[in-house]
Design a protein around this motif. Structure first.
Motif, PDB file in Angstrom:
ATOM      1  N   LYS A 198       0.986  -1.091  -0.092  1.00  0.00           N
ATOM      2  CA  LYS A 198       0.132  -0.104  -0.116  1.00  0.00           C
ATOM      3  C   LYS A 198       0.884   1.288  -0.077  1.00  0.00           C
ATOM      4  CE  LYS A 198      -3.911  -2.260   2.083  1.00  0.00           C
ATOM      5  NZ  LYS A 198      -4.939  -1.923   0.773  1.00  0.00           N
ATOM      6  N   PRO A 199       0.278   2.387  -0.167  1.00  0.00           N
ATOM      7  CA  PRO A 199       1.196   3.670  -0.243  1.00  0.00           C
ATOM      8  C   PRO A 199       2.186   3.690   0.964  1.00  0.00           C
ATOM      9  CG  PRO A 199      -1.099   4.233  -0.873  1.00  0.00           C
ATOM     10  CD  PRO A 199      -1.041   2.640  -0.580  1.00  0.00           C
ATOM     11  N   ARG A 200       1.728   3.373   2.227  1.00  0.00           N
ATOM     12  CA  ARG A 200       2.585   3.414   3.396  1.00  0.00           C
ATOM     13  C   ARG A 200       3.583   2.655   3.395  1.00  0.00           C
ATOM     14  NH1 ARG A 200      -2.130   0.583   5.059  1.00  0.00           N
ATOM     15  NH2 ARG A 200      -1.924  -1.239   6.210  1.00  0.00           N
ATOM     16  N   HIS A 201       3.482   1.203   2.770  1.00  0.00           N
ATOM     17  CA  HIS A 201       4.581   0.448   2.548  1.00  0.00           C
ATOM     18  C   HIS A 201       5.473   1.001   1.490  1.00  0.00           C
ATOM     19  CE1 HIS A 201       1.247  -2.457   3.711  1.00  0.00           C
ATOM     20  NE2 HIS A 201       2.024  -2.454   4.644  1.00  0.00           N
ATOM     21  N   LEU A 202       5.000   1.458   0.499  1.00  0.00           N
ATOM     22  CA  LEU A 202       5.939   1.941  -0.531  1.00  0.00           C
ATOM     23  C   LEU A 202       6.806   3.033   0.085  1.00  0.00           C
ATOM     24  CD1 LEU A 202       6.803   1.733  -3.590  1.00  0.00           C
ATOM     25  CD2 LEU A 202       5.089   3.335  -4.331  1.00  0.00           C
ATOM     26  N   ALA A 203       6.068   3.939   0.744  1.00  0.00           N
ATOM     27  CA  ALA A 203       7.029   4.950   1.445  1.00  0.00           C
ATOM     28  C   ALA A 203       7.978   4.410   2.661  1.00  0.00           C
ATOM     29  CB  ALA A 203       5.708   6.174   2.350  1.00  0.00           C
ATOM     30  N   ALA A 245      -3.223   9.112   0.974  1.00  0.00           N
ATOM     31  CA  ALA A 245      -2.309   9.380  -0.230  1.00  0.00           C
ATOM     32  C   ALA A 245      -0.756   9.625   0.516  1.00  0.00           C
ATOM     33  CB  ALA A 245      -2.549  10.482  -1.299  1.00  0.00           C
ATOM     34  N   ARG A 246       0.193   9.374  -0.267  1.00  0.00           N
ATOM     35  CA  ARG A 246       1.631   9.734   0.326  1.00  0.00           C
ATOM     36  C   ARG A 246       2.250  10.554  -0.950  1.00  0.00           C
ATOM     37  NH1 ARG A 246      -0.630   6.119   3.987  1.00  0.00           N
ATOM     38  NH2 ARG A 246       0.652   6.202   5.990  1.00  0.00           N
ATOM     39  N   LEU A 247       3.023  11.539  -0.745  1.00  0.00           N
ATOM     40  CA  LEU A 247       3.960  12.028  -1.719  1.00  0.00           C
ATOM     41  C   LEU A 247       5.342  11.713  -1.403  1.00  0.00           C
ATOM     42  CD1 LEU A 247       3.934  13.555  -4.708  1.00  0.00           C
ATOM     43  CD2 LEU A 247       4.511  15.600  -3.384  1.00  0.00           C
ATOM     44  N   LEU A 269       0.551   4.032  -8.311  1.00  0.00           N
ATOM     45  CA  LEU A 269      -0.621   3.560  -8.212  1.00  0.00           C
ATOM     46  C   LEU A 269      -0.632   2.128  -7.530  1.00  0.00           C
ATOM     47  CD1 LEU A 269      -3.867   2.868  -8.759  1.00  0.00           C
ATOM     48  CD2 LEU A 269      -3.107   5.541  -8.652  1.00  0.00           C
ATOM     49  N   CYS A 270      -0.432   1.982  -6.354  1.00  0.00           N
ATOM     50  CA  CYS A 270      -0.574   0.767  -5.556  1.00  0.00           C
ATOM     51  C   CYS A 270      -1.657  -0.328  -6.060  1.00  0.00           C
ATOM     52  CB  CYS A 270      -0.511   0.881  -4.041  1.00  0.00           C
ATOM     53  SG  CYS A 270       1.133   1.782  -3.768  1.00  0.00           S
ATOM     54  N   PHE A 271      -2.857   0.157  -6.281  1.00  0.00           N
ATOM     55  CA  PHE A 271      -3.848  -0.926  -6.986  1.00  0.00           C
ATOM     56  C   PHE A 271      -4.778  -0.057  -7.639  1.00  0.00           C
ATOM     57  CE2 PHE A 271      -7.270  -3.542  -7.493  1.00  0.00           C
ATOM     58  CZ  PHE A 271      -6.641  -4.830  -8.036  1.00  0.00           C
ATOM     59  N   ASP A 272      -5.336  -0.512  -8.884  1.00  0.00           N
ATOM     60  CA  ASP A 272      -6.101   0.299  -9.450  1.00  0.00           C
ATOM     61  C   ASP A 272      -7.521  -0.489  -9.991  1.00  0.00           C
ATOM     62  OD1 ASP A 272      -7.557   2.104 -11.151  1.00  0.00           O
ATOM     63  OD2 ASP A 272      -6.075   1.668 -13.101  1.00  0.00           O
ATOM     64  N   THR A 273      -8.648  -0.319  -9.267  1.00  0.00           N
ATOM     65  CA  THR A 273      -9.749  -1.126  -9.730  1.00  0.00           C
ATOM     66  C   THR A 273     -10.449  -0.319 -10.904  1.00  0.00           C
ATOM     67  OG1 THR A 273     -11.054   0.839  -8.501  1.00  0.00           O
ATOM     68  CG2 THR A 273     -10.218  -1.217  -6.951  1.00  0.00           C
ATOM     69  N   ASN A 310      23.012  16.514  -9.305  1.00  0.00           N
ATOM     70  CA  ASN A 310      21.802  16.510  -8.488  1.00  0.00           C
ATOM     71  C   ASN A 310      20.478  15.940  -9.083  1.00  0.00           C
ATOM     72  OD1 ASN A 310      23.320  18.116  -6.383  1.00  0.00           O
ATOM     73  ND2 ASN A 310      22.938  19.922  -7.462  1.00  0.00           N
ATOM     74  N   ALA A 311      19.927  14.968  -8.096  1.00  0.00           N
ATOM     75  CA  ALA A 311      18.679  14.521  -8.596  1.00  0.00           C
ATOM     76  C   ALA A 311      17.681  14.479  -7.655  1.00  0.00           C
ATOM     77  CB  ALA A 311      18.986  13.003  -9.002  1.00  0.00           C
ATOM     78  N   VAL A 312      16.372  14.290  -8.090  1.00  0.00           N
ATOM     79  CA  VAL A 312      15.111  14.255  -7.323  1.00  0.00           C
ATOM     80  C   VAL A 312      14.134  13.049  -7.821  1.00  0.00           C
ATOM     81  CG1 VAL A 312      13.992  16.229  -8.174  1.00  0.00           C
ATOM     82  CG2 VAL A 312      13.290  15.499  -6.066  1.00  0.00           C
ATOM     83  N   GLY A 313      13.609  12.311  -6.909  1.00  0.00           N
ATOM     84  CA  GLY A 313      12.590  11.604  -7.298  1.00  0.00           C
ATOM     85  C   GLY A 313      11.413  11.666  -6.655  1.00  0.00           C
ATOM     86  N   VAL A 314      10.197  12.112  -7.385  1.00  0.00           N
ATOM     87  CA  VAL A 314       8.884  12.438  -6.782  1.00  0.00           C
ATOM     88  C   VAL A 314       8.059  11.206  -7.147  1.00  0.00           C
ATOM     89  CG1 VAL A 314       7.139  13.939  -6.411  1.00  0.00           C
ATOM     90  CG2 VAL A 314       9.498  14.651  -6.842  1.00  0.00           C
ATOM     91  N   VAL A 315       7.464  10.628  -6.005  1.00  0.00           N
ATOM     92  CA  VAL A 315       6.086   9.350  -6.308  1.00  0.00           C
ATOM     93  C   VAL A 315       4.820   9.678  -5.634  1.00  0.00           C
ATOM     94  CG1 VAL A 315       5.799   7.188  -6.286  1.00  0.00           C
ATOM     95  CG2 VAL A 315       7.965   8.067  -6.713  1.00  0.00           C
ATOM     96  N   PRO A 316       3.912  10.160  -6.459  1.00  0.00           N
ATOM     97  CA  PRO A 316       2.686  10.126  -5.794  1.00  0.00           C
ATOM     98  C   PRO A 316       1.947   8.939  -5.918  1.00  0.00           C
ATOM     99  CG  PRO A 316       2.329  10.566  -8.220  1.00  0.00           C
ATOM    100  CD  PRO A 316       3.918  10.390  -7.902  1.00  0.00           C
ATOM    101  N   ALA A 317       1.816   8.412  -4.371  1.00  0.00           N
ATOM    102  CA  ALA A 317       1.360   6.779  -3.966  1.00  0.00           C
ATOM    103  C   ALA A 317      -0.132   7.041  -3.517  1.00  0.00           C
ATOM    104  CB  ALA A 317       2.277   6.442  -3.102  1.00  0.00           C
ATOM    105  N   THR A 318      -0.964   6.348  -4.218  1.00  0.00           N
ATOM    106  CA  THR A 318      -2.277   6.279  -3.606  1.00  0.00           C
ATOM    107  C   THR A 318      -2.963   4.672  -4.138  1.00  0.00           C
ATOM    108  OG1 THR A 318      -4.546   7.018  -3.560  1.00  0.00           O
ATOM    109  CG2 THR A 318      -3.196   7.324  -5.548  1.00  0.00           C
TER     110      THR A 318
END
Length: 522
Positions: A198-203, A245-247, A269-273, A310-318
């Motif tokens: 879930k988003p919390r696990h990915l974070a 959601a988590r960013l 997108l940790c699961f998509d119905t 310099n690098a950045v990674g941004v993941v919207p998780a939901t």
């Protein structure tokens, strides 16, 4: 996987088995010192070096290793790192490894390396790729399965490397092993079922990973912070989920202070119905966070390699779920950019979370290049098949660099256009735009995201709907229907050899010598 180097010639190395790679020929072992002795172990014509040939034989004193594994590489004129990696990976997952309890595998490099074969650094990377991908298996939830008890190679012993090439080959192997390892981390993330990812696990994975790599920082923005940022599009998709959601934000500052970073933005997108536009079959939708997994693990590899950028990674998780609080078809979402979006289809949710992530990334980091990646559209598989990444963007040089990055690691990419004539398909009578534009679906999805790219911002969009999951149809390094980790290797390759070296002359290791890994341009 442990790697080490033998000082003695290949035929004198003690191991459970010695792999002898050979190019196709009437006498494929002619260039090996042990060739005459090994050739006596089989009938003439039984082994010709044809691509895909593997022959396991008892050594019977022909070499010091207990067994000989003859490996066909095909035509010498097609020699490249990918050909060697693909062939060698088959050895690591060959049934004889388990059946004969082979734990230490030696690899003869005399013929595969320079000048007949490939550059030493590329050969080193090919060996690392083969060993790590060939041995990959996801066993987190097995308990009594036979795969748990199977014997796998534990040590790879690289033999026969000329002294003048040793340092380069070792560099390629060490760096290749780092990238392959983080690619397998991405595969693990996508393999996890949604009740464990879930988003919390990915974070948590991103935080734990960053804690192990000096200099890599991780922050996670929770729902209240996202609300303050007015990420209405991202939160609209999350509305139906019980898991907030988590960013996820990863930062690596290996370059000069003040240098604009490279930004990777990945769909988490940790699961998509499908939401209220429910999918007829959502099996496999645990993998809809492949872009987020690739982003997180690419940042891990970049930091582990200590790249001077310099690098950045941004993941919207939901998740995209159905409930009494879920968003509906016809709803209007207010994005972080200020633009409004009519929801024509709740199953076109990936672009809705990416658009807010793109806005956040550009406002907070002012990147030199921003790249988003997502398992975004089924139309991408229709357009370019299951073994290609569909690529779009607004800067020709950056597109060319990514083509070469994919080619260098032996993965396939095809550039699609973003013509203005299709942009009007996104117009809405009740909002600034709608979230779907009809066919061509992959292109209109790219055009939707382009509306959230700032003027003058260099941007690339990667639709990995096909390449993120191996379809089981004889595709190089991948050995079963499973996530591939694509495009982690290409992301790291671009960061190291293109972004870190503006104006660098591109070196196409694979050139046009074989079917996969070619440059493909609309």
């Amino acid at each position: 996987m442990n790697f080490s180097y033998a000082k003695e010639a290949s035929e004198n190395v003690k191991a459970d088995a010695l792999v002898i790679p050979a190019f196709e020929s009437d006498n494929p072992l002619k260039d090996y010192a042990c060739g005459p002795a090994v050739s006596k172990l089989f009938l003439k014509g039984d082994f010709t070096g044809k691509s895909g040939q593997i022959m396991v034989l008892p050594a019977q004193g022909a070499v010091k290793a207990d067994r000989v594994i003859l490996l066909g590489l095909g035509k010498v004129e097609k020699a490249c790192g990918k050909v060697i990696a693909d062939a060698l990976a088959d050895v690591y997952r060959h049934g004889s490894i388990d059946a004969q309890k082979i734990k230490t595998l030696a690899i003869a490099t005399e013929v595969a390396g320079e000048p007949e074969g490939v550059k030493a650094r590329d050969l080193g990377r090919a060996i690392a790729d083969a060993a790590i991908f060939g041995s990959y298996r996801f066993l987190n939830h097995h308990t009594k399965d036979k795969h748990v008890k199977r014997v796998w190679v534990e040590k790879t012993l690289i033999a026969g490397v000329p002294a003048k090439h040793l340092a380069e080959l070792k560099t390629g192997q060490e760096r290749g092993a780092i990238v392959a390892t983080y690619t397998c981390h991405a595969r693990d993330l996508v393999n996890e079922p949604s009740n464990f990812m879930k988003p919390r696990h990915l974070a948590k994975f991103a935080k734990d990973m960053a804690a192990k790599i000096p200099g890599l920082k991780c922050r996670v923005l929770e729902k209240p912070e996202l609300e303050k940022l007015k990420m209405g599009s991202f939160l609209g998709v999350n509305a139906g989920s019980a898991d907030p959601a988590r960013l996820i934000i990863l930062e690596w500052n290996g370059g000069k202070k003040g240098d604009k970073p490279l930004a990777y933005v990945g769909k988490g997108l940790c699961f998509d119905t499908g939401g209220y536009n429910i999918k007829p079959n959502s099996l496999g939708m645990k993998g809809d966070m492949g872009g987020g997994a690739a982003t997180i693990c690419a940042l891990g590899a970049i930091a582990a390699l200590k790249l001077p950028i310099n690098a950045v990674g941004v993941v919207p998780a939901t998740e995209n779920e159905i409930s009494g609080t879920a968003y509906h078809p016809g709803d209007i979402l207010h994005s972080m950019s200020g633009q409004t979006i009519e929801v024509d289809n709740t199953d076109a949710e990936g672009r809705l979370i990416l658009c807010d992530a793109l806005t956040y990334t550009q406002r907070n980091y002012k990147p030199r290049v921003v790249v988003d990646m997502a398992t975004l559209t089924g139309a991408a598989v229709v357009a370019v098949g299951s073994k290609f990444v569909a690529m779009m963007g607004n800067d020709a040089e950056t597109i060319e660099h990514f083509e070469h990055a994919f080619n260098r690691v032996g993965e396939n990419v095809w550039e699609l256009p973003l013509p203005d004539c299709y942009d009007k398909l996104l117009d809405s009578p009740v909002a600034d735009m709608k979230n779907i534009g009809g066919n061509p679906g992959t292109i209109t999805a790219g055009l939707f995201l382009r509306r959230f790219v700032d003027e003058g911002q260099k941007w690339v969009h990667l639709d990995i709907a096909g390449s993120a999951l191996y379809d089981g149809d004889n595709w190089g390094l991948w050995n079963a229907k499973s996530p591939t980790g694509s495009p982690v290797r290409a992301l790291v390759e671009y960061a190291e050899h293109c972004f870190a070296n503006p104006g660098h002359k591109l070196d196409s290791e694979h050139g046009h010598k074989h079917g996969d890994g070619h440059l493909h341009k609309h």
